[in-house]
Write a protein that holds these residues in place. Structure first.
Motif, PDB file in Angstrom:
ATOM      1  N   ALA A 195       0.869  -1.197  -0.122  1.00  0.00           N
ATOM      2  CA  ALA A 195      -0.038   0.059  -0.076  1.00  0.00           C
ATOM      3  C   ALA A 195       0.749   1.242   0.090  1.00  0.00           C
ATOM      4  CB  ALA A 195      -1.100   0.036   1.133  1.00  0.00           C
ATOM      5  N   SER A 196       2.008   1.378   0.794  1.00  0.00           N
ATOM      6  CA  SER A 196       2.816   2.371   0.771  1.00  0.00           C
ATOM      7  C   SER A 196       3.524   2.713  -0.614  1.00  0.00           C
ATOM      8  CB  SER A 196       3.684   2.119   1.997  1.00  0.00           C
ATOM      9  OG  SER A 196       3.279   2.107   3.225  1.00  0.00           O
ATOM     10  N   LEU A 197       3.814   1.514  -1.155  1.00  0.00           N
ATOM     11  CA  LEU A 197       4.459   1.705  -2.408  1.00  0.00           C
ATOM     12  C   LEU A 197       3.493   2.385  -3.520  1.00  0.00           C
ATOM     13  CD1 LEU A 197       7.066  -1.457  -2.718  1.00  0.00           C
ATOM     14  CD2 LEU A 197       7.745   0.970  -2.369  1.00  0.00           C
ATOM     15  N   SER A 198       2.329   1.936  -3.298  1.00  0.00           N
ATOM     16  CA  SER A 198       1.316   2.537  -4.345  1.00  0.00           C
ATOM     17  C   SER A 198       0.956   3.950  -4.047  1.00  0.00           C
ATOM     18  CB  SER A 198      -0.133   1.659  -3.931  1.00  0.00           C
ATOM     19  OG  SER A 198      -0.790   2.149  -3.050  1.00  0.00           O
ATOM     20  N   THR A 199       1.343   4.534  -3.030  1.00  0.00           N
ATOM     21  CA  THR A 199       1.103   6.128  -2.740  1.00  0.00           C
ATOM     22  C   THR A 199       2.502   6.785  -3.704  1.00  0.00           C
ATOM     23  OG1 THR A 199       2.556   6.190  -0.743  1.00  0.00           O
ATOM     24  CG2 THR A 199       0.296   5.532  -0.489  1.00  0.00           C
ATOM     25  N   THR A 200       3.409   6.304  -4.197  1.00  0.00           N
ATOM     26  CA  THR A 200       4.543   6.834  -4.733  1.00  0.00           C
ATOM     27  C   THR A 200       4.257   6.877  -6.396  1.00  0.00           C
ATOM     28  OG1 THR A 200       5.743   4.803  -5.310  1.00  0.00           O
ATOM     29  CG2 THR A 200       6.170   5.818  -3.092  1.00  0.00           C
ATOM     30  N   ARG A 201       2.928   6.565  -6.848  1.00  0.00           N
ATOM     31  CA  ARG A 201       2.484   6.751  -8.122  1.00  0.00           C
ATOM     32  C   ARG A 201       1.063   7.097  -8.169  1.00  0.00           C
ATOM     33  NH1 ARG A 201       4.730   0.650  -8.881  1.00  0.00           N
ATOM     34  NH2 ARG A 201       6.036   1.568  -7.547  1.00  0.00           N
ATOM     35  N   SER A 202       0.577   7.629  -9.156  1.00  0.00           N
ATOM     36  CA  SER A 202      -0.794   8.076  -9.135  1.00  0.00           C
ATOM     37  C   SER A 202      -1.726   6.831  -9.800  1.00  0.00           C
ATOM     38  CB  SER A 202      -1.042   8.912 -10.560  1.00  0.00           C
ATOM     39  OG  SER A 202      -0.235  10.325 -10.056  1.00  0.00           O
ATOM     40  N   GLY A 203      -3.063   7.210  -9.153  1.00  0.00           N
ATOM     41  CA  GLY A 203      -4.126   6.241  -9.621  1.00  0.00           C
ATOM     42  C   GLY A 203      -4.225   5.052  -8.474  1.00  0.00           C
ATOM     43  N   GLY A 204      -5.196   4.198  -8.568  1.00  0.00           N
ATOM     44  CA  GLY A 204      -5.541   3.047  -7.930  1.00  0.00           C
ATOM     45  C   GLY A 204      -4.934   1.746  -8.614  1.00  0.00           C
ATOM     46  N   ILE A 205      -5.876   1.424  -9.493  1.00  0.00           N
ATOM     47  CA  ILE A 205      -5.661   0.165 -10.301  1.00  0.00           C
ATOM     48  C   ILE A 205      -4.279  -0.032 -10.592  1.00  0.00           C
ATOM     49  CG2 ILE A 205      -6.243  -1.007 -12.386  1.00  0.00           C
ATOM     50  CD1 ILE A 205      -9.087  -0.425 -11.702  1.00  0.00           C
ATOM     51  N   SER A 206      -3.666   1.183 -11.415  1.00  0.00           N
ATOM     52  CA  SER A 206      -2.598   1.325 -11.992  1.00  0.00           C
ATOM     53  C   SER A 206      -1.458   1.460 -11.038  1.00  0.00           C
ATOM     54  CB  SER A 206      -2.555   2.546 -12.880  1.00  0.00           C
ATOM     55  OG  SER A 206      -3.116   3.648 -12.317  1.00  0.00           O
ATOM     56  N   SER A 207      -1.732   1.404  -9.749  1.00  0.00           N
ATOM     57  CA  SER A 207      -0.536   1.813  -8.655  1.00  0.00           C
ATOM     58  C   SER A 207      -0.082   0.745  -8.037  1.00  0.00           C
ATOM     59  CB  SER A 207      -0.973   3.049  -7.880  1.00  0.00           C
ATOM     60  OG  SER A 207      -1.927   2.653  -6.936  1.00  0.00           O
ATOM     61  N   VAL A 208      -0.611  -0.411  -8.465  1.00  0.00           N
ATOM     62  CA  VAL A 208      -0.037  -1.687  -7.242  1.00  0.00           C
ATOM     63  C   VAL A 208       1.328  -1.961  -7.888  1.00  0.00           C
ATOM     64  CG1 VAL A 208      -0.814  -3.972  -6.892  1.00  0.00           C
ATOM     65  CG2 VAL A 208      -2.397  -2.450  -7.579  1.00  0.00           C
ATOM     66  N   PRO A 209       2.262  -1.867  -7.038  1.00  0.00           N
ATOM     67  CA  PRO A 209       3.759  -2.434  -7.141  1.00  0.00           C
ATOM     68  C   PRO A 209       3.613  -3.841  -7.447  1.00  0.00           C
ATOM     69  CG  PRO A 209       3.489  -2.412  -4.806  1.00  0.00           C
ATOM     70  CD  PRO A 209       2.068  -2.005  -5.529  1.00  0.00           C
ATOM     71  N   SER A 210       4.948  -4.240  -8.190  1.00  0.00           N
ATOM     72  CA  SER A 210       5.012  -5.688  -8.458  1.00  0.00           C
ATOM     73  C   SER A 210       5.535  -6.457  -6.993  1.00  0.00           C
ATOM     74  CB  SER A 210       6.122  -5.931  -9.605  1.00  0.00           C
ATOM     75  OG  SER A 210       7.342  -5.483  -9.199  1.00  0.00           O
ATOM     76  N   TYR A 211       5.596  -7.845  -7.082  1.00  0.00           N
ATOM     77  CA  TYR A 211       5.709  -8.570  -6.074  1.00  0.00           C
ATOM     78  C   TYR A 211       7.019  -8.279  -5.588  1.00  0.00           C
ATOM     79  CZ  TYR A 211       6.263 -12.732  -3.092  1.00  0.00           C
ATOM     80  OH  TYR A 211       6.596 -13.782  -2.181  1.00  0.00           O
ATOM     81  N   GLU A 212       8.139  -8.267  -6.734  1.00  0.00           N
ATOM     82  CA  GLU A 212       9.347  -8.186  -6.437  1.00  0.00           C
ATOM     83  C   GLU A 212       9.826  -6.710  -5.827  1.00  0.00           C
ATOM     84  OE1 GLU A 212       8.549 -11.312  -9.420  1.00  0.00           O
ATOM     85  OE2 GLU A 212       7.911  -9.316  -9.285  1.00  0.00           O
ATOM     86  N   GLU A 213       8.950  -5.612  -6.262  1.00  0.00           N
ATOM     87  CA  GLU A 213       9.146  -4.376  -5.513  1.00  0.00           C
ATOM     88  C   GLU A 213       8.782  -4.439  -4.133  1.00  0.00           C
ATOM     89  OE1 GLU A 213       7.869  -0.521  -8.142  1.00  0.00           O
ATOM     90  OE2 GLU A 213       6.706  -2.305  -8.791  1.00  0.00           O
ATOM     91  N   VAL A 214       7.858  -5.143  -3.883  1.00  0.00           N
ATOM     92  CA  VAL A 214       7.449  -5.174  -2.499  1.00  0.00           C
ATOM     93  C   VAL A 214       8.624  -5.975  -1.763  1.00  0.00           C
ATOM     94  CG1 VAL A 214       5.517  -6.039  -0.878  1.00  0.00           C
ATOM     95  CG2 VAL A 214       4.939  -5.248  -3.158  1.00  0.00           C
ATOM     96  N   LEU A 215       8.885  -7.263  -2.198  1.00  0.00           N
ATOM     97  CA  LEU A 215       9.899  -7.872  -1.404  1.00  0.00           C
ATOM     98  C   LEU A 215      11.074  -7.260  -1.341  1.00  0.00           C
ATOM     99  CD1 LEU A 215       9.524 -11.401  -2.667  1.00  0.00           C
ATOM    100  CD2 LEU A 215       8.464 -10.396  -0.815  1.00  0.00           C
ATOM    101  N   GLU A 216      11.554  -6.204  -2.312  1.00  0.00           N
ATOM    102  CA  GLU A 216      12.806  -5.563  -2.146  1.00  0.00           C
ATOM    103  C   GLU A 216      12.483  -4.530  -1.305  1.00  0.00           C
ATOM    104  OE1 GLU A 216      15.726  -2.384  -2.801  1.00  0.00           O
ATOM    105  OE2 GLU A 216      13.379  -2.148  -3.124  1.00  0.00           O
ATOM    106  N   ARG A 217      11.647  -3.612  -1.172  1.00  0.00           N
ATOM    107  CA  ARG A 217      11.397  -2.845  -0.168  1.00  0.00           C
ATOM    108  C   ARG A 217      11.540  -3.463   1.386  1.00  0.00           C
ATOM    109  NH1 ARG A 217      12.017   2.839   0.798  1.00  0.00           N
ATOM    110  NH2 ARG A 217      11.661   3.029   2.850  1.00  0.00           N
ATOM    111  N   MET A 218      10.711  -4.677   1.452  1.00  0.00           N
ATOM    112  CA  MET A 218      10.762  -5.301   2.711  1.00  0.00           C
ATOM    113  C   MET A 218      12.143  -5.554   3.175  1.00  0.00           C
ATOM    114  SD  MET A 218       7.251  -7.625   2.455  1.00  0.00           S
ATOM    115  CE  MET A 218       7.322  -8.025   4.183  1.00  0.00           C
TER     116      MET A 218
END
Length: 318
Positions: free
Chosen positions: A293-316
């Motif tokens: 959810a936090s990563l999604s706030t770094t880009r615009s929109g809802g549907i189009s803002s979901v990060p990839s699984y790899e992005e989430v794991l990298e940030r974690m």
């Protein structure tokens, strides 16, 4: 087999980009709607999903249909009705930076969905049935939602729910409170915000979560607290996950929905009932959802803002 089928609104979010010298906003259009945002997260991480809903046959409805297909969300349960216009939501900001919502929905196509129009075979195939409360504001969508929830429960589906309070859409706050509480009484897993807990019960986060579990038969509750992270609780365990820091926030629209979809996807990966998860497992689910959810706030929109699984794991991993 479907992982998650959701019922509810699919709409266009118009988000303020800037203001002219008279204070009028220049806006950007993004595909949205809480159930659609929720499904976009589940789909992004590999889940199979479908949306039950209605749009107009106007240009926006056609674009939204294309967006869902591009996102990988099954659309055979999404109807296009030439009698009604696709719902539009306008997000502006007050002098303190707080979001204000205005809606073009009198009526919007999403409110005109009937139970008879639902493709129940999609619910039959699903592991999870998800709903929110924007489909409870008006008839016939309210009755369609109530009947669909009853049908899904009879079929033994896991029921997930997000109150998603939007005050301008209700004829009164008393009616809103009544319908939001009805939703709580139907759900196994609830994603609710701290503001919604305060609105419904006048309680803080932890007391509100405990009240929801004890009063409504809910098996697992996540209370999101914006930038402060979230609190989680089931009958076995409870805990808190802090918010993600160091991000440049552009648009928070849909972040709560993406939290919910991410959490439910992660929950399904455990293969366990929500009431059986221990603190470690719940913490992993909440941490994944908070990061997504936090990563999604770094880009615009809802549907189009979901990060990839790899992005989430990298940030974690940081």
């Amino acid at each position: 087999m479907m992982d998650v089928v959701a019922l509810g609104e699919l709409l266009i979010d118009f988000a303020t980009q800037s203001l002219d010298e008279d204070g009028y906003p220049t806006m950007a259009a993004h595909p949205g709607g809480a159930p659609a945002n929720f499904l976009a997260a589940v789909t992004r991480f590999g889940g199979k999903t479908a949306l039950l809903g209605k749009v107009g046959t106007d240009a926006f409805g056609k674009m939204l249909l294309g967006t869902l297909r591009k996102a990988g969300i099954e659309t055979r349960g999404l109807l296009a009705d030439d009698r009604y216009f696709t719902t539009l939501a306008f997000v502006t900001f007050d002098q303190h930076g707080n979001r204000e919502f205005s809606f073009s929905r009198k009526p919007g196509a999403d409110t005109r969905l009937t139970f008879e129009e639902l493709d129940l075979s999609l619910i039959d195939q699903a592991r999870v049935f998800h709903f929110g409360t924007l489909s409870l504001t008006d008839e016939p969508a309210r009755s369609a939602t109530c009947q669909a929830v009853a049908y899904a429960k009879k079929q033994g589906k896991l029921i997930t729910y997000d109150p998603n309070l939007r005050k301008p859409l209700w004829s009164s706050l008393e009616e809103a409170r009544e319908q939001l509480i009805w939703g709580l009484s139907q759900a196994d897993v609830v994603k609710i915000s701290d503001e919604e807990v305060e609105f419904l019960f006048g309680l803080g986060v932890e007391a509100g979560a405990a009240h929801i579990l004890e009063t409504y038969g809910v098996k697992l509750v996540f209370v999101t607290c914006g930038a402060e992270g979230c609190f989680f609780q089931n009958p076995r365990a409870k805990g808190r996950i802090p918010g993600i820091t160091g991000l440049k926030v552009i648009d928070t629209t849909g972040a709560g929905d993406i939290f919910g979809g991410s959490a439910v996807w992660k929950l399904l990966q455990t293969g366990k009932k929500p009431e059986d998860l221990d603190e470690k497992a719940l913490g992993e689910i909440a941490a994944f959802a908070c990061t997504s959810a936090s990563l999604s706030t770094t880009r615009s929109g809802g549907i189009s803002s979901v990060p990839s699984y790899e992005e989430v794991l990298e940030r974690m991993a940081r």
